[in-house]
Design a protein around this motif. Sequence first.
Motif, PDB file in Angstrom:
ATOM      1  N   ARG A  73       0.830  -1.220   0.000  1.00 50.85           N
ATOM      2  CA  ARG A  73       0.000   0.000   0.000  1.00 50.85           C
ATOM      3  C   ARG A  73       0.855   1.258   0.000  1.00 50.85           C
ATOM      4  O   ARG A  73       0.471   2.260  -0.573  1.00 50.85           O
ATOM      5  CB  ARG A  73      -0.924   0.008   1.227  1.00 50.85           C
ATOM      6  CG  ARG A  73      -1.932  -1.105   1.293  1.00 50.85           C
ATOM      7  CD  ARG A  73      -3.128  -0.869   0.453  1.00 50.85           C
ATOM      8  NE  ARG A  73      -3.767   0.390   0.837  1.00 50.85           N
ATOM      9  CZ  ARG A  73      -4.790   0.877   0.189  1.00 50.85           C
ATOM     10  NH1 ARG A  73      -5.295   0.239  -0.815  1.00 50.85           N
ATOM     11  NH2 ARG A  73      -5.322   2.019   0.553  1.00 50.85           N
ATOM     12  N   VAL A  74       2.017   1.201   0.635  1.00 47.41           N
ATOM     13  CA  VAL A  74       2.894   2.370   0.675  1.00 47.41           C
ATOM     14  C   VAL A  74       3.380   2.701  -0.732  1.00 47.41           C
ATOM     15  O   VAL A  74       3.428   3.873  -1.123  1.00 47.41           O
ATOM     16  CB  VAL A  74       4.076   2.140   1.643  1.00 47.41           C
ATOM     17  CG1 VAL A  74       5.044   3.301   1.602  1.00 47.41           C
ATOM     18  CG2 VAL A  74       3.562   1.926   3.055  1.00 47.41           C
ATOM     19  N   ALA A  75       3.732   1.686  -1.512  1.00 46.31           N
ATOM     20  CA  ALA A  75       4.157   1.912  -2.898  1.00 46.31           C
ATOM     21  C   ALA A  75       3.007   2.522  -3.702  1.00 46.31           C
ATOM     22  O   ALA A  75       3.226   3.438  -4.518  1.00 46.31           O
ATOM     23  CB  ALA A  75       4.634   0.610  -3.527  1.00 46.31           C
ATOM     24  N   GLY A  92      12.892   0.909   5.000  1.00 45.70           N
ATOM     25  CA  GLY A  92      12.917   1.055   3.552  1.00 45.70           C
ATOM     26  C   GLY A  92      12.422   2.368   2.986  1.00 45.70           C
ATOM     27  O   GLY A  92      12.107   2.439   1.805  1.00 45.70           O
ATOM     28  N   LYS A  93      12.371   3.411   3.805  1.00 49.21           N
ATOM     29  CA  LYS A  93      11.899   4.704   3.304  1.00 49.21           C
ATOM     30  C   LYS A  93      12.778   5.221   2.170  1.00 49.21           C
ATOM     31  O   LYS A  93      12.271   5.652   1.134  1.00 49.21           O
ATOM     32  CB  LYS A  93      11.837   5.726   4.445  1.00 49.21           C
ATOM     33  CG  LYS A  93      10.868   5.343   5.549  1.00 49.21           C
ATOM     34  CD  LYS A  93      10.866   6.341   6.683  1.00 49.21           C
ATOM     35  CE  LYS A  93      12.175   6.457   7.403  1.00 49.21           C
ATOM     36  NZ  LYS A  93      12.562   5.309   8.225  1.00 49.21           N
ATOM     37  N   THR A  94      14.089   5.162   2.346  1.00 45.54           N
ATOM     38  CA  THR A  94      15.010   5.619   1.311  1.00 45.54           C
ATOM     39  C   THR A  94      14.951   4.710   0.098  1.00 45.54           C
ATOM     40  O   THR A  94      14.985   5.180  -1.045  1.00 45.54           O
ATOM     41  CB  THR A  94      16.450   5.698   1.853  1.00 45.54           C
ATOM     42  OG1 THR A  94      16.460   6.589   2.976  1.00 45.54           O
ATOM     43  CG2 THR A  94      17.407   6.202   0.805  1.00 45.54           C
ATOM     44  N   THR A  95      14.829   3.416   0.317  1.00 41.13           N
ATOM     45  CA  THR A  95      14.710   2.469  -0.797  1.00 41.13           C
ATOM     46  C   THR A  95      13.466   2.779  -1.620  1.00 41.13           C
ATOM     47  O   THR A  95      13.507   2.761  -2.855  1.00 41.13           O
ATOM     48  CB  THR A  95      14.649   1.025  -0.272  1.00 41.13           C
ATOM     49  OG1 THR A  95      15.832   0.751   0.471  1.00 41.13           O
ATOM     50  CG2 THR A  95      14.506   0.032  -1.403  1.00 41.13           C
ATOM     51  N   LEU A  96      12.373   3.088  -0.958  1.00 34.05           N
ATOM     52  CA  LEU A  96      11.134   3.448  -1.656  1.00 34.05           C
ATOM     53  C   LEU A  96      11.346   4.708  -2.499  1.00 34.05           C
ATOM     54  O   LEU A  96      10.981   4.743  -3.679  1.00 34.05           O
ATOM     55  CB  LEU A  96      10.005   3.663  -0.652  1.00 34.05           C
ATOM     56  CG  LEU A  96       8.698   4.209  -1.221  1.00 34.05           C
ATOM     57  CD1 LEU A  96       8.036   3.203  -2.141  1.00 34.05           C
ATOM     58  CD2 LEU A  96       7.761   4.600  -0.095  1.00 34.05           C
TER      59      LEU A  96
END
Length: 75
Positions: A34-36, A58-62
């Motif tokens: 859902r974040v993606a 994974g905020k930076t990865t996103l």
Amino acid sequence: MERVPSGESSAADLRELPRKLVDAIRSVYLGPGRVAEFAVSTFIAGGHLLLEDVPGVGKTTLARALSESIWLAIS
């Protein structure tokens, strides 16, 4: 990660674009799907997205996955 191609597109291609962006992000981002989807929706709407969570989720990865999938550089 697969980049979403740019250039001339048909209406059918444009309808597929959000799903292709989400799929490209999910290929490297292992967090909640859902974040993606929220990130892509926010990008398409021209809005801002604040990602808050504990370190290491994974905020930076996103953010990097989204920028690479739309052919932008992130620093």
